[in-house]
Design a protein around this motif. Sequence first.
Motif, PDB file in Angstrom:
ATOM      1  N   UNK A 103       6.078   4.898  -1.542  1.00 13.42           N
ATOM      2  CA  UNK A 103       6.115   4.219  -2.841  1.00 13.42           C
ATOM      3  C   UNK A 103       7.367   3.358  -2.975  1.00 13.42           C
ATOM      4  N   UNK A 104       8.489   3.879  -2.511  1.00  8.23           N
ATOM      5  CA  UNK A 104       9.721   3.090  -2.547  1.00  8.23           C
ATOM      6  C   UNK A 104       9.589   1.864  -1.650  1.00  8.23           C
ATOM      7  N   UNK A 105       8.977   2.036  -0.506  1.00  7.41           N
ATOM      8  CA  UNK A 105       8.767   0.904   0.397  1.00  7.41           C
ATOM      9  C   UNK A 105       7.885  -0.158  -0.261  1.00  7.41           C
ATOM     10  N   UNK A 106       6.827   0.265  -0.937  1.00  8.11           N
ATOM     11  CA  UNK A 106       5.958  -0.694  -1.618  1.00  8.11           C
ATOM     12  C   UNK A 106       6.712  -1.414  -2.738  1.00  8.11           C
ATOM     13  N   UNK A 107       7.585  -0.682  -3.431  1.00  5.30           N
ATOM     14  CA  UNK A 107       8.397  -1.313  -4.479  1.00  5.30           C
ATOM     15  C   UNK A 107       9.332  -2.361  -3.883  1.00  5.30           C
ATOM     16  N   UNK A 108       9.905  -2.056  -2.724  1.00  8.56           N
ATOM     17  CA  UNK A 108      10.758  -3.037  -2.055  1.00  8.56           C
ATOM     18  C   UNK A 108       9.957  -4.262  -1.632  1.00  8.56           C
ATOM     19  N   UNK A 139       2.362  -5.104 -17.167  1.00  9.83           N
ATOM     20  CA  UNK A 139       1.938  -3.696 -17.097  1.00  9.83           C
ATOM     21  C   UNK A 139       0.748  -3.451 -16.179  1.00  9.83           C
ATOM     22  N   UNK A 140      -0.132  -4.435 -16.031  1.00 10.79           N
ATOM     23  CA  UNK A 140      -1.259  -4.249 -15.126  1.00 10.79           C
ATOM     24  C   UNK A 140      -0.779  -4.176 -13.677  1.00 10.79           C
ATOM     25  N   UNK A 141       0.185  -5.030 -13.322  1.00 12.73           N
ATOM     26  CA  UNK A 141       0.752  -4.984 -11.985  1.00 12.73           C
ATOM     27  C   UNK A 141       1.460  -3.646 -11.742  1.00 12.73           C
ATOM     28  N   UNK A 142       2.244  -3.212 -12.722  1.00  8.48           N
ATOM     29  CA  UNK A 142       2.980  -1.957 -12.579  1.00  8.48           C
ATOM     30  C   UNK A 142       2.035  -0.773 -12.432  1.00  8.48           C
ATOM     31  N   UNK A 143       0.931  -0.808 -13.160  1.00 16.31           N
ATOM     32  CA  UNK A 143      -0.025   0.297 -13.081  1.00 16.31           C
ATOM     33  C   UNK A 143      -0.801   0.254 -11.773  1.00 16.31           C
ATOM     34  N   UNK A 144      -1.283  -0.932 -11.392  1.00 17.05           N
ATOM     35  CA  UNK A 144      -2.185  -1.051 -10.247  1.00 17.05           C
ATOM     36  C   UNK A 144      -1.497  -0.790  -8.920  1.00 17.05           C
ATOM     37  N   UNK A 145      -0.295  -1.371  -8.746  1.00 16.82           N
ATOM     38  CA  UNK A 145       0.327  -1.332  -7.427  1.00 16.82           C
ATOM     39  C   UNK A 145       1.512  -0.394  -7.333  1.00 16.82           C
ATOM     40  N   UNK A 146       1.988   0.130  -8.480  1.00 19.10           N
ATOM     41  CA  UNK A 146       3.097   1.081  -8.444  1.00 19.10           C
ATOM     42  C   UNK A 146       2.676   2.434  -9.004  1.00 19.10           C
ATOM     43  N   UNK A 147       2.047   2.430 -10.172  1.00 22.44           N
ATOM     44  CA  UNK A 147       1.588   3.687 -10.745  1.00 22.44           C
ATOM     45  C   UNK A 147       0.659   4.429  -9.799  1.00 22.44           C
ATOM     46  N   UNK A 148      -0.284   3.705  -9.216  1.00 20.98           N
ATOM     47  CA  UNK A 148      -1.199   4.313  -8.252  1.00 20.98           C
ATOM     48  C   UNK A 148      -0.683   4.200  -6.826  1.00 20.98           C
ATOM     49  N   UNK A 149       0.223   3.269  -6.606  1.00 20.61           N
ATOM     50  CA  UNK A 149       0.859   3.048  -5.303  1.00 20.61           C
ATOM     51  C   UNK A 149      -0.121   2.446  -4.313  1.00 20.61           C
ATOM     52  N   UNK A 150       0.209   1.260  -3.833  1.00 21.04           N
ATOM     53  CA  UNK A 150      -0.704   0.569  -2.929  1.00 21.04           C
ATOM     54  C   UNK A 150       0.086  -0.341  -2.001  1.00 21.04           C
ATOM     55  N   UNK A 151      -0.590  -0.755  -0.933  1.00 18.83           N
ATOM     56  CA  UNK A 151       0.038  -1.623   0.063  1.00 18.83           C
ATOM     57  C   UNK A 151      -0.172  -3.101  -0.231  1.00 18.83           C
ATOM     58  N   UNK A 152      -0.721  -3.429  -1.390  1.00 16.34           N
ATOM     59  CA  UNK A 152      -1.150  -4.806  -1.653  1.00 16.34           C
ATOM     60  C   UNK A 152       0.011  -5.798  -1.700  1.00 16.34           C
TER      61      UNK A 152
END
Length: 399
Positions: A103-108, A139-152
């Motif tokens: 998750x930290x890597x995806x945030x970076x 908030x949609x970006x934060x929920x979709x790709x961070x809240x659920x965590x994704x490689x997108x």
Amino acid sequence: MTKPTLSGIQARIESWDARKWRRAVLATAALALLARAVVIAVTGGGFNLRIFHYFGGLIARGVNPYDAPPGGEFDPRYGDNPPPELLLFAGLLEIHDSPDTLRVFFALADGAVIATVGLWYPRSRTFRANFIAFYAFNPLMLEAWTGFADDKALLLLCTIGVLAGLDAGRLALSWGSAIALAALKWYSVVFAPALALHSARLRSRGWTVAACLAFVGVVALAQLPYLPDSLDAFARRSDRISIDPPIHAAITQLLAEVNLYSTLIPRVFWPLSLGTVYALYLLRKIDIKDTVVLSVFCSYIALPDEGFNRMLLITLPFLFLIGMSLWRWTVLWFLSILAAGAVLVEFRDVDLDLAESLFGAYGSLEHVVFVNVVMVAVLVFYLRDRLGASGPGAVEATP
């Protein structure tokens, strides 16, 4: 003192010196990472994160991820990601074996998207300021790709690299980004032929052949780990087309609702739509950037298992093709907040009867409608620009 107007604020941003602008971009990236750290702390991730952690963890323990043991956390058929991506996850988990490491890597990676667009993308600062603010704090970006965590974010970063290279006339950057994208998730294969044609028009035959050979070579080499088992990933991805009825946020659910859906639809739609995109490109009705974005979009839009996370991935690149006005950004903010509200109600146990009845359950028709409104709006903007309709669209163009 006179309060500055929006146009005055835009003019002020455009007038900043390079150092001040760089600080603003890096501050936005830092705040975006802080926002994602908070989201990571209060959420547990989602289904995709568990898949990445499980199959990446298999590699870290010396197990073939394409021959996962029966009775594990996931059925082996979920081992359908390319070897380079799973090896990347395994390397990260070797550092610290926790889903939060990914998750930290995806945030970076999100921070890298913000820095790349803010500092280097060849469009006006007004566009870049609006894009990075939207990407960083929506908030949609934060929920979709961070809240659920994704490689997108990784995939979007590569896509942006392709488009930036085309905008700046740096074909080596476009090819390098396309090659990275092919190694991570394959789908740049659908626009590689158009990129080759574009290169042939601008570069020598030798340069174009070398670029194509590099692309094909990396795609082939990327499959070598765990060969021949790694080839099962292609079959497992293909099997998803047989899902009936459609699930998640797939717009094909609308057809299923009126008993018009068949698994033949995505199988026929893909070659027909891709053929149409290439025909328009060859007839010079659309340019190479349109072809790249539309090829990816057409490859995914009719699939029966599209989730809102992937819908964002195939929608955001359109923003680099169109003129964006204050009105258009406002519309996207409003609709994305609406979509985020729907997702929060469906996943975060919001005890509001009215909201639950309005947004519906996950995978319902209401869910399909609300989480796809951003995509629909962006497509409307794109079509208005390409069809030459008058309106507020093309007011902020590439300098």
